[in-house]
Design an enzyme around this catalytic site. Structure first.
Site, PDB file in Angstrom:
ATOM      1  N   CYS A 281      95.343 -22.886  44.674  1.00 27.31           N
ATOM      2  CA  CYS A 281      96.427 -24.008  44.636  1.00 27.31           C
ATOM      3  C   CYS A 281      97.584 -23.431  45.677  1.00 27.31           C
ATOM      4  O   CYS A 281      97.712 -22.250  45.868  1.00 27.31           O
ATOM      5  CB  CYS A 281      97.110 -23.985  43.173  1.00 27.31           C
ATOM      6  SG  CYS A 281      95.609 -24.362  42.092  1.00 27.31           S
TER       7      CYS A 281
ATOM      8  N   ARG B  64      94.706 -24.946  51.222  1.00 29.79           N
ATOM      9  CA  ARG B  64      94.528 -24.189  50.164  1.00 29.79           C
ATOM     10  C   ARG B  64      93.947 -25.067  48.789  1.00 29.79           C
ATOM     11  O   ARG B  64      93.176 -24.245  48.079  1.00 29.79           O
ATOM     12  CB  ARG B  64      95.827 -23.577  49.474  1.00 29.79           C
ATOM     13  CG  ARG B  64      96.286 -22.558  50.568  1.00 29.79           C
ATOM     14  CD  ARG B  64      97.712 -22.147  50.196  1.00 29.79           C
ATOM     15  NE  ARG B  64      97.653 -21.066  48.761  1.00 29.79           N
ATOM     16  CZ  ARG B  64      97.659 -19.971  48.992  1.00 29.79           C
ATOM     17  NH1 ARG B  64      98.002 -19.374  49.913  1.00 29.79           N
ATOM     18  NH2 ARG B  64      97.357 -19.327  47.817  1.00 29.79           N
TER      19      ARG B  64
ATOM     20  N   TRP C  47      93.998 -26.966  43.312  1.00 27.77           N
ATOM     21  CA  TRP C  47      92.117 -26.835  43.454  1.00 27.77           C
ATOM     22  C   TRP C  47      91.838 -26.330  42.069  1.00 27.77           C
ATOM     23  O   TRP C  47      92.150 -25.433  41.454  1.00 27.77           O
ATOM     24  CB  TRP C  47      91.950 -25.597  44.323  1.00 27.77           C
ATOM     25  CG  TRP C  47      90.619 -25.099  44.719  1.00 27.77           C
ATOM     26  CD1 TRP C  47      90.154 -25.868  45.788  1.00 27.77           C
ATOM     27  CD2 TRP C  47      89.900 -24.292  44.077  1.00 27.77           C
ATOM     28  NE1 TRP C  47      88.834 -25.367  45.878  1.00 27.77           N
ATOM     29  CE2 TRP C  47      88.728 -24.282  44.965  1.00 27.77           C
ATOM     30  CE3 TRP C  47      90.016 -23.325  43.258  1.00 27.77           C
ATOM     31  CZ2 TRP C  47      87.562 -23.316  44.576  1.00 27.77           C
ATOM     32  CZ3 TRP C  47      88.905 -22.414  42.840  1.00 27.77           C
ATOM     33  CH2 TRP C  47      87.531 -22.422  43.556  1.00 27.77           C
TER      34      TRP C  47
ATOM     35  N   ASN D  16      99.776 -21.015  40.175  1.00 28.44           N
ATOM     36  CA  ASN D  16      98.328 -20.752  41.023  1.00 28.44           C
ATOM     37  C   ASN D  16      97.891 -19.583  40.244  1.00 28.44           C
ATOM     38  O   ASN D  16      98.566 -18.462  40.167  1.00 28.44           O
ATOM     39  CB  ASN D  16      98.616 -20.264  42.199  1.00 28.44           C
ATOM     40  CG  ASN D  16      97.942 -20.165  43.220  1.00 28.44           C
ATOM     41  OD1 ASN D  16      96.521 -20.594  42.926  1.00 28.44           O
ATOM     42  ND2 ASN D  16      98.067 -19.742  44.374  1.00 28.44           N
ATOM     43  N   GLY D  17      96.296 -19.672  39.776  1.00 23.99           N
ATOM     44  CA  GLY D  17      95.855 -18.582  39.096  1.00 23.99           C
ATOM     45  C   GLY D  17      95.217 -19.061  37.874  1.00 23.99           C
ATOM     46  O   GLY D  17      95.040 -19.941  37.710  1.00 23.99           O
TER      47      GLY D  17
ATOM     48  N   GLU E 291      76.182 -15.210  58.665  1.00 25.24           N
ATOM     49  CA  GLU E 291      77.644 -15.858  59.022  1.00 25.24           C
ATOM     50  C   GLU E 291      77.424 -17.358  59.452  1.00 25.24           C
ATOM     51  O   GLU E 291      78.075 -18.149  59.183  1.00 25.24           O
ATOM     52  CB  GLU E 291      78.571 -14.904  59.762  1.00 25.24           C
ATOM     53  CG  GLU E 291      79.702 -15.431  60.442  1.00 25.24           C
ATOM     54  CD  GLU E 291      80.716 -15.780  59.095  1.00 25.24           C
ATOM     55  OE1 GLU E 291      80.505 -15.393  57.979  1.00 25.24           O
ATOM     56  OE2 GLU E 291      81.906 -16.490  59.259  1.00 25.24           O
TER      57      GLU E 291
ATOM     58  N   LYS F 216      78.829 -20.972  57.685  1.00 31.23           N
ATOM     59  CA  LYS F 216      79.681 -21.636  58.408  1.00 31.23           C
ATOM     60  C   LYS F 216      79.021 -23.032  58.345  1.00 31.23           C
ATOM     61  O   LYS F 216      79.743 -23.931  57.970  1.00 31.23           O
ATOM     62  CB  LYS F 216      79.795 -21.370  60.087  1.00 31.23           C
ATOM     63  CG  LYS F 216      80.559 -20.254  60.501  1.00 31.23           C
ATOM     64  CD  LYS F 216      82.058 -20.119  60.121  1.00 31.23           C
ATOM     65  CE  LYS F 216      82.404 -19.872  58.629  1.00 31.23           C
ATOM     66  NZ  LYS F 216      82.924 -18.582  58.291  1.00 31.23           N
TER      67      LYS F 216
ATOM     68  N   GLU G 284      79.471 -24.408  54.583  1.00 27.58           N
ATOM     69  CA  GLU G 284      80.668 -24.449  54.217  1.00 27.58           C
ATOM     70  C   GLU G 284      81.235 -25.836  54.705  1.00 27.58           C
ATOM     71  O   GLU G 284      81.883 -26.525  53.955  1.00 27.58           O
ATOM     72  CB  GLU G 284      81.772 -23.254  54.654  1.00 27.58           C
ATOM     73  CG  GLU G 284      81.498 -22.047  54.102  1.00 27.58           C
ATOM     74  CD  GLU G 284      82.613 -21.015  54.547  1.00 27.58           C
ATOM     75  OE1 GLU G 284      83.264 -20.311  53.925  1.00 27.58           O
ATOM     76  OE2 GLU G 284      82.600 -20.896  55.976  1.00 27.58           O
TER      77      GLU G 284
ATOM     78  N   HIS H 290      58.562 -13.111  53.754  1.00 29.44           N
ATOM     79  CA  HIS H 290      58.378 -12.740  52.497  1.00 29.44           C
ATOM     80  C   HIS H 290      58.911 -13.631  51.609  1.00 29.44           C
ATOM     81  O   HIS H 290      59.734 -13.627  50.522  1.00 29.44           O
ATOM     82  CB  HIS H 290      58.966 -11.458  52.196  1.00 29.44           C
ATOM     83  CG  HIS H 290      58.402 -10.412  53.048  1.00 29.44           C
ATOM     84  ND1 HIS H 290      56.874  -9.852  52.709  1.00 29.44           N
ATOM     85  CD2 HIS H 290      58.722  -9.558  53.847  1.00 29.44           C
ATOM     86  CE1 HIS H 290      56.788  -8.825  53.610  1.00 29.44           C
ATOM     87  NE2 HIS H 290      57.592  -8.599  54.434  1.00 29.44           N
TER      88      HIS H 290
ATOM     89  N   LYS I  65      90.731 -21.684  50.865  1.00 29.38           N
ATOM     90  CA  LYS I  65      90.997 -20.589  51.924  1.00 29.38           C
ATOM     91  C   LYS I  65      91.286 -19.176  51.361  1.00 29.38           C
ATOM     92  O   LYS I  65      90.525 -18.322  51.981  1.00 29.38           O
ATOM     93  CB  LYS I  65      92.312 -21.130  52.763  1.00 29.38           C
ATOM     94  CG  LYS I  65      92.635 -20.044  53.823  1.00 29.38           C
ATOM     95  CD  LYS I  65      91.625 -20.116  55.029  1.00 29.38           C
ATOM     96  CE  LYS I  65      91.707 -19.086  56.086  1.00 29.38           C
ATOM     97  NZ  LYS I  65      90.577 -18.729  56.734  1.00 29.38           N
TER      98      LYS I  65
HETATM   99  C1  G6P Z   1      86.970 -17.632  50.683  1.00 21.68           C
HETATM  100  C2  G6P Z   1      87.120 -18.426  52.070  1.00 21.68           C
HETATM  101  C3  G6P Z   1      86.161 -17.698  53.097  1.00 21.68           C
HETATM  102  C4  G6P Z   1      86.308 -16.019  53.071  1.00 21.68           C
HETATM  103  C5  G6P Z   1      86.558 -15.597  51.609  1.00 21.68           C
HETATM  104  C6  G6P Z   1      87.238 -14.025  51.747  1.00 21.68           C
HETATM  105  O1  G6P Z   1      86.078 -17.926  50.189  1.00 21.68           O
HETATM  106  O2  G6P Z   1      86.621 -19.723  51.849  1.00 21.68           O
HETATM  107  O3  G6P Z   1      86.173 -18.216  54.258  1.00 21.68           O
HETATM  108  O4  G6P Z   1      85.612 -15.386  53.863  1.00 21.68           O
HETATM  109  O5  G6P Z   1      87.271 -16.364  50.714  1.00 21.68           O
HETATM  110  O6  G6P Z   1      88.339 -14.254  51.984  1.00 21.68           O
HETATM  111  P1  G6P Z   1      89.306 -12.955  52.575  1.00 21.68           P
HETATM  112  O7  G6P Z   1      90.762 -13.469  52.675  1.00 21.68           O
HETATM  113  O8  G6P Z   1      89.372 -12.011  51.390  1.00 21.68           O
HETATM  114  O9  G6P Z   1      88.809 -12.485  53.786  1.00 21.68           O
END
Ligand code: G6P
Length: 610
Positions: free
Chosen positions: A2, A27, A74, A100-101, A483, A487, A490, A506, A605
């Protein structure tokens, strides 16, 4: 997670609060709301959906106010709807709060409050907190500040909150434990944000509230105090130097696209000033370098994309410096049996510096007496403050939820760290180190990938309707495969898995059929022949083959349905270039599917809850 923005000013704050919410839509974005103090009442507006809808309501109702709080949500507890949207009020309507939390012990507190005839309207844990503050305040024995303190002393979990009280039109209280909050100060104006993005436009004078701290704004004055006791704490005002540009998309439609394009600069900024001919200067580690260089084992902990950077770091440190490295998800590290002790080095990687699991892992490592090292993008963030020492990636603000420029900067730092350890441990010659540090040509080659954008776009669009993808790579490029797959998941919502190329036999190979694209990352290195055999295995099962490579060999042309060439460089730069190619590939698939790349569904984020 949030987003919170609050302001106290002599001017009308409604518009600036809504503008702040727009800045934080990255966020959280399922609902939004605002509460504005209007002398003897508090205007309270909430909408399901985007901030734009709240803005329309504000334009229609034109509430005027000099003190207000706003929130973009969120969902954690309770579905996204208007009733669950913040701000929440207590039963009497005296207390209004954004949060937030997560309040972990909301259930027993709710039962207690119900026994006192408090009626709840929402399904949220947040409402429990505002009702508890209201319960203390309305009893009349405690003032506003004391009521907030009394309630916070009874809740467990993580929170960043800002609270208003109908009876005190000049007062606003902020408090944090776990979730970040920053206080911006400009003459007699005050701004509170869950990060600096909504307030940077107004002031660069910032106080990063520390855990268990409260800020009380009262008219023109403010104080910093503690959640635990009524003491006056020092006001540590810092001048931050983020540029407002970091928060604008410029010519790009999406922040993610802008941030992919920024990587020449962000990698260069991250390395510049930290190397000189054959030596590496990591000033942030200076005080602890005697211990770090002697480590006989290193732990790396992180989440998401940062965890993938950790895997690359392991490969580089083991390869260059011959020190064993254990990489563990922070969410696992915090609960697993740990072998960390006071001889251990624990590196925590985090773009935001606020990820709850990573912070918990750092705390655990600190409790075990380890030396904690942060690799982080946000000065003043919790990771930068909770670790013993650290190195900043210098990317500027990363807004796109799918991390891009932070990842390649994290790899750059880990590369320097691995080389510096190799230098200290004499596991590499000065000459070899110097060659590695000759990075400028490699960085320039990023331009070459960015220039291929249209080619990559064409290939991406061919596959936009696929349901599943495999991403396969070996060695340093196994994390690149992970990665690349992340991507895609996501932002395009296509199922994708990353695997070490040979491991695909496997299990995952059972998924392969004529409709399934398989992305192979194929540098011309010692595993080249082996990976070609892996490609043949998929080809014979009629899987579609997309190859990212620096080799022009005919065999790859024969095997591939599509090829993405990256220019020749060294191992390290290859994985950066391949990563950028895969970022663009995922980006164009999502754009092809007409998805909002910067606001992928269900993701946040910065995940500031467990
Ligand atoms: C969230 C984001 C990811 C990020 C992860 C870790 O899940 O959506 O993109 O890699 O947090 O975030 P950080 O800020 O600790 O790298």
């Amino acid at each position: 997670m949030c987003g919170i923005i609050a302001a106290a000013s002599n001017r009308n704050v409604g518009k600036l609060l809504v503008q702040g919410l727009h800045k934080m839509e990255y966020r959280g974005y399922d609902s939004a709301g605002i509460a504005l103090h209007q002398k003897d009442q508090i205007a309270h507006l909430r909408t399901l959906g985007k901030v734009k809808l709240l803005e329309e309501k504000m334009i229609a109702e034109k509430p005027k106010s000099k003190l207000g709080i706003a929130h973009t949500r969120w969902a954690t507890h309770g579905k996204p709807n208007q009733v669950n949207a913040h701000p929440h009020k207590d039963q009497s309507g005296n207390i209004v709060l954004v949060h937030n939390g997560i309040i972990e012990n909301y259930d027993p507190i709710k039962k207690f409050l119900r026994s006192k005839k408090v009626k709840f309207k929402s399904e949220t844990d947040t409402e429990v907190l505002v009702q508890l503050i209201g319960y203390f305040f309305n009893k009349g024995k405690l003032n506003f500040e004391q009521s907030v303190r009394a309630a916070l002393q009874r809740v467990d979990g993580a929170y960043g909150i800002v609270v208003l009280n109908k009876k005190e039109p000049d007062v606003m209280i902020a408090a944090r434990r776990g979730s970040p909050l920053v206080l911006g100060i400009k003459d007699k104006e005050f701004f509170i944000g869950s990060d600096i993005s909504p307030i940077i436009k107004h002031t660069q004078q910032i106080i990063y509230l520390e855990d268990a701290q409260m800020a009380i704004i009262d008219g023109d004055d403010y104080k910093i105090t503690s959640i635990n006791e009524d003491v006056s704490l020092p006001k540590k005002v810092e001048k931050i130097d983020f540029k407002i540009d970091d928060y604008d998309k410029g010519k790009f439609k999406y922040f993610m696209h802008k941030e992919i394009h920024e990587q020449i600069d962000t990698i260069r900024n991250t390395i510049t000033g930290r190397t000189k001919k054959d030596s590496i200067m990591l000033h942030g580690l200076l005080d602890y370098w005697p211990e770090i260089k002697q480590a006989d084992k290193i732990f790396i902990t992180a989440c998401g994309t940062s965890w993938h950077a950790g895997l690359i770091g392991k490969n580089l440190i083991e390869r260059f410096a011959e020190v064993p490295v254990h990489v563990e998800y922070a969410s696992e590290f915090r609960y697993n049996k740990t072998l960390v002790d006071n001889n251990s080095i624990v590196i925590a990687i985090s773009q935001s510096g606020e990820t709850a699991d990573t912070l918990a892992a750092i705390k655990k490592a600190n409790d075990y007496g380890a030396i904690t090292v942060g690799i982080c993008n946000v000065p003043g963030s919790s990771v930068s403050r909770e670790t013993n020492c650290g190195i900043f990636t210098r990317c500027g603000h990363e807004v796109g939820v799918a991390s891009t420029k932070a990842f390649t900067a994290q790899i750059s730092i880990l590369y320097l760290l691995a080389l510096k350890l190799a230098d200290s441990n004499d596991t590499m010659s000065k000459k070899a180190i110097k060659e590695h540090l000759d990075y400028d040509e490699g960085i320039k080659k990023i331009k070459n990938i960015l220039n291929k954008e249209n080619e990559i776009k064409k290939i991406a669009l061919k596959y936009k309707n696929a349901n599943d993808f495999l991403y396969l790579g070996r060695g340093l490029n196994f994390p690149v495969a992970l990665e690349g797959a992340l991507k895609l998941k996501e932002i395009s919502y296509i199922h994708a898995e990353g695997y070490p190329a040979a491991e695909m036999k496997h299990g995952p190979i059972a998924l392969v059929d004529k409709d399934m694209p398989n992305v192979f990352i194929v540098p011309k290195d010692k595993t080249y022949e082996k990976i070609i055999s892996n490609i043949e295995e998929i080809k014979s099962r009629k899987g579609k083959i997309i190859i990212v490579t620096d080799s022009k060999d005919k065999i790859l042309k024969d095997l591939a349905n599509d090829l993405i060439y990256v220019p020749k460089t060294n191992h390290y730069m290859f994985c950066v270039l391949a990563t950028i190619a895969l970022q663009l590939f995922a980006y164009y698939i999502a754009v092809g599917k007409k998805l909002n790349v910067d606001r992928p569904r269900n993701l946040a984020k910065s995940v500031t809850v467990e």
